[in-house]
Design an enzyme around this catalytic site. Sequence first.
Site, short mmCIF file in Angstrom:
data_model
loop_
_atom_site.label_atom_id
_atom_site.label_comp_id
_atom_site.label_asym_id
_atom_site.label_seq_id
_atom_site.Cartn_x
_atom_site.Cartn_y
_atom_site.Cartn_z
N ASP A 130 20.97 5.24 2.49
CA ASP A 130 20.52 6.38 2.78
C ASP A 130 20.20 6.72 4.10
O ASP A 130 19.85 5.80 4.97
CB ASP A 130 19.29 6.31 1.78
CG ASP A 130 19.38 6.07 0.13
OD1 ASP A 130 20.21 6.89 -0.18
OD2 ASP A 130 18.57 5.49 -0.25
N ASP A 148 23.52 11.21 -3.86
CA ASP A 148 22.02 11.75 -4.66
C ASP A 148 22.14 13.15 -4.58
O ASP A 148 21.67 13.70 -5.81
CB ASP A 148 20.98 10.99 -3.62
CG ASP A 148 20.99 9.70 -3.69
OD1 ASP A 148 21.49 8.98 -4.56
OD2 ASP A 148 20.40 8.89 -2.66
#
Length: 179
Positions: A130, A148
């Site tokens: 991330d 995401d």
Amino acid sequence: MPESSQPTSQARKGAALARWLALALAIVIIDQLTKIYFDGNYRYGERVNILPFFDFTLVYNPGAAFSFLADGQGWQRWLFTIIALSAVGLIVHLLRKHPNQLLFCTALSMILGGAVGNLIDRVQHGHVVDFLLFYWNSWYFPAFNVADIGITCGAALLILDELRRMRRERQRRAQSDAS
């Protein structure tokens, strides 16, 4: 009997499926390229301020959304891998079955691309990379990535598609009751 120059229904469905899979593949490619960039150019935990409410950062998430089950001792990697593989199978089936439903298939393709992008990370690294971090003062939204974004936008489009379907159904019933 002369052959028709019109493509068969099966050929049209195959072409539509290929387009939906191409959209998913584009999301996977963008997702993986951005993860490779951040993983290769940032140190774990490093943050670079971009805007007063947004940073680039590098963090690893062994869990699911919002770091759910991140402290699961490693078993969650395989659970989320099985869930992602099941979702991929279901989504491809639905794309085959409904290739001409534009909004529905766009949503599914975005979810598919995101699921595969994060699945690649889980299998390859045991965690998801991330790098996008939004915050305001002391409030932080969990870091996330392009996969995401695909999953979230796809889910929003699925909800919109269902709301539109329900509205059409209600209108159809109202028209048939009026007849």
